[in-house]
Design a protein around this motif. Structure first.
Motif, PDB file in Angstrom:
ATOM      1  N   ALA A   1       0.841  -1.191   0.000  1.00 42.83           N
ATOM      2  CA  ALA A   1       0.000   0.000   0.000  1.00 42.83           C
ATOM      3  C   ALA A   1       0.876   1.241   0.000  1.00 42.83           C
ATOM      4  CB  ALA A   1      -0.899  -0.004   1.233  1.00 42.83           C
TER       5      ALA A   1
ATOM      6  N   ARG B   1      -6.415   5.150   7.271  1.00 40.38           N
ATOM      7  CA  ARG B   1      -5.250   4.376   6.851  1.00 40.38           C
ATOM      8  C   ARG B   1      -5.248   2.972   7.450  1.00 40.38           C
ATOM      9  NH1 ARG B   1      -3.145   8.020  10.695  1.00 40.38           N
ATOM     10  NH2 ARG B   1      -2.061   7.043  12.457  1.00 40.38           N
ATOM     11  N   HIS B   2      -5.787   2.808   8.652  1.00 40.81           N
ATOM     12  CA  HIS B   2      -5.779   1.486   9.280  1.00 40.81           C
ATOM     13  C   HIS B   2      -6.754   0.539   8.574  1.00 40.81           C
ATOM     14  CE1 HIS B   2      -3.153   2.900  12.376  1.00 40.81           C
ATOM     15  NE2 HIS B   2      -4.044   3.713  12.909  1.00 40.81           N
TER      16      HIS B   2
ATOM     17  N   ARG C   1      -5.263  -0.260   5.193  1.00 42.52           N
ATOM     18  CA  ARG C   1      -4.186  -1.243   5.267  1.00 42.52           C
ATOM     19  C   ARG C   1      -4.752  -2.650   5.438  1.00 42.52           C
ATOM     20  NH1 ARG C   1      -3.305  -4.164   8.852  1.00 42.52           N
ATOM     21  NH2 ARG C   1      -4.503  -2.875  10.293  1.00 42.52           N
TER      22      ARG C   1
ATOM     23  N   GLN D   1      -6.213  -3.758   2.174  1.00 41.81           N
ATOM     24  CA  GLN D   1      -5.145  -4.035   1.214  1.00 41.81           C
ATOM     25  C   GLN D   1      -4.465  -5.364   1.511  1.00 41.81           C
ATOM     26  OE1 GLN D   1      -1.554  -4.069   1.415  1.00 41.81           O
ATOM     27  NE2 GLN D   1      -1.482  -4.391  -0.802  1.00 41.81           N
ATOM     28  N   GLU D   2      -4.212  -5.650   2.784  1.00 40.28           N
ATOM     29  CA  GLU D   2      -3.583  -6.915   3.163  1.00 40.28           C
ATOM     30  C   GLU D   2      -4.471  -8.102   2.815  1.00 40.28           C
ATOM     31  OE1 GLU D   2      -2.617  -6.745   7.277  1.00 40.28           O
ATOM     32  OE2 GLU D   2      -0.810  -5.519   6.982  1.00 40.28           O
TER      33      GLU D   2
ATOM     34  N   LYS E   1      -2.522  -1.929  13.237  1.00 43.58           N
ATOM     35  CA  LYS E   1      -2.208  -3.297  12.836  1.00 43.58           C
ATOM     36  C   LYS E   1      -1.853  -4.185  14.025  1.00 43.58           C
ATOM     37  CE  LYS E   1       1.126  -5.967  10.079  1.00 43.58           C
ATOM     38  NZ  LYS E   1       0.124  -6.957   9.641  1.00 43.58           N
TER      39      LYS E   1
END
Length: 367
Positions: A3, A188-189, A192, A195-196, A240
């Protein structure tokens, strides 16, 4: 695929994103007789004004109870708007934060939408100013713009898709399968995490929820040592190192479902503590533990409550119904443009639930 994170110059502590103003406006605690009186007045006004109360899981328990006792709903942000759209009432009272009121107005332009306090906002919304976001989108025209529900109507008007935490995985997976690259905003969290899980090519705005961003993985480990059999429930807006420790990662409604249906006796809950009110009602025999938000040197170890959600109170419900204050407006053509990305999500999730699209694992609720 890694990302990519876009950073913008944030407001300082003197700017609009400071929470001091929000805390200053949190209603004073009510004594039992005041609570009874205000709830009765609010219920009578809702009936007299042909109005319905839609409340988020994070607001005060009295407001949640009032909504359910008067034919309204307690739910996540998307269901609040959808319920208001489909309800026969011509006035919607939204107990939550401003983007929720805007979403209700976008879906129900012919209805009056009132809020107890128009200053109740959201750090994700504040942290994604429409003009800066539009410039970011213009700089990356090759990407599909996907925004989280926790954004202003103006930001939604610039997006191709809106998503919630319960459907983001499916929508981003769908876009990836079509070969699309994604511009994501604002959290953003959550970005992420998505995206993962999907491996999508995502360029992300650098925003965060001030509540979920404060959960600490180390503190969660220490709490788990005291409660080794507890199930850990985490909202994906969390960092994360917190998400990675979870037994269940999901939306507000998904976390409630996990408590109701789970076999564990104890649950460590990493989201706004306003959700505990409904969890306790639906699963009264289970032990709920607030996830830590700070270390030993801080003033508290569990302060997970949005200051803007806390601005909603019974007096505010009465005031907006009596005076018509706190009315939400969304001007055209912003409303129509924002409606497009919301309708696209609604149509997509309806098709998934109906089995018209493959690969769907049902979730419930939204952000």
């Amino acid at each position: 695929m890694e990302a990519q994170l876009f950073d913008y110059i944030r407001q300082d502590a003197e700017g609009a994103s400071c929470t001091a103003h929000a805390w200053a406006k949190v209603p004073a605690p009510l004594n039992p007789s005041q609570r009874v009186d205000l709830k009765a007045r609010a219920a009578a006004l809702l009936k007299a004004r042909n109005a319905v109360l839609v409340a988020h899981y994070y607001v005060d328990g009295d407001l949640q109870d009032l909504a359910l006792e008067t034919g309204g709903i307690v739910s996540d942000s998307l269901e609040m708007a959808r319920f208001g759209r489909d309800h026969e009432a011509q006035t919607l009272v939204v107990a939550g934060v401003r983007f929720m009121g805007e979403s209700a107005k976008i879906l129900s332009p012919e209805k009056r939408v009132l809020m107890p306090d128009l200053d109740a906002t959201c750090s994700l919304d504040l942290g994604c100013p429409a003009e800066e976001f539009a410039a970011f989108c213009d700089a990356h025209p090759d990407r599909k713009v996907v925004v989280y529900a926790n954004t202003s109507a103006a930001v939604k008007a610039r997006a191709d898709w809106m998503v919630t935490s319960s459907c983001a995985l499916e929508i981003v997976s769908h876009l990836k399968a079509q070969g699309e690259k994604i511009l994501w905003a604002p959290d953003r969290h959550l970005g992420r995490y998505i995206q993962e899980q999907t491996g999508a090519d995502m360029l992300m705005w650098n925003g965060a929820c001030i509540v979920h961003d404060e959960f600490k993985g180390l503190e969660l480990d220490l709490l788990r040592e005291q409660h080794p059999d507890a199930m850990i429930l985490v909202h994906p807006e969390s960092p994360k190192n917190v998400v990675d420790k979870a037994h269940v990662v999901g939306s507000t409604s998904a976390l409630i479902k996990a408590v109701v249906e789970g076999r564990a006796q104890e649950y460590i809950v990493a989201t706004d503590n306003g959700i505990l009110h409904r969890m306790r009602q639906l699963a009264p025999g289970k032990t709920l533990i607030e996830a830590p938000t700070a270390g030993n040197s801080a003033t508290c170890k569990s302060c997970a409550h949005c200051p803007w959600m806390a601005m909603n109170g019974l007096q505010g419900i009465v005031d907006c119904l009596e005076r018509g204050s706190g009315e939400i407006t969304v001007d055209e053509p912003v409303r129509a443009k924002a409606l497009g990305c919301i309708d696209r999500m609604l149509d997509f999730t309806a098709a998934l639930k109906a089995g018209r699209l493959p690969g769907f694992v049902p979730n419930i609720g939204a952000a």
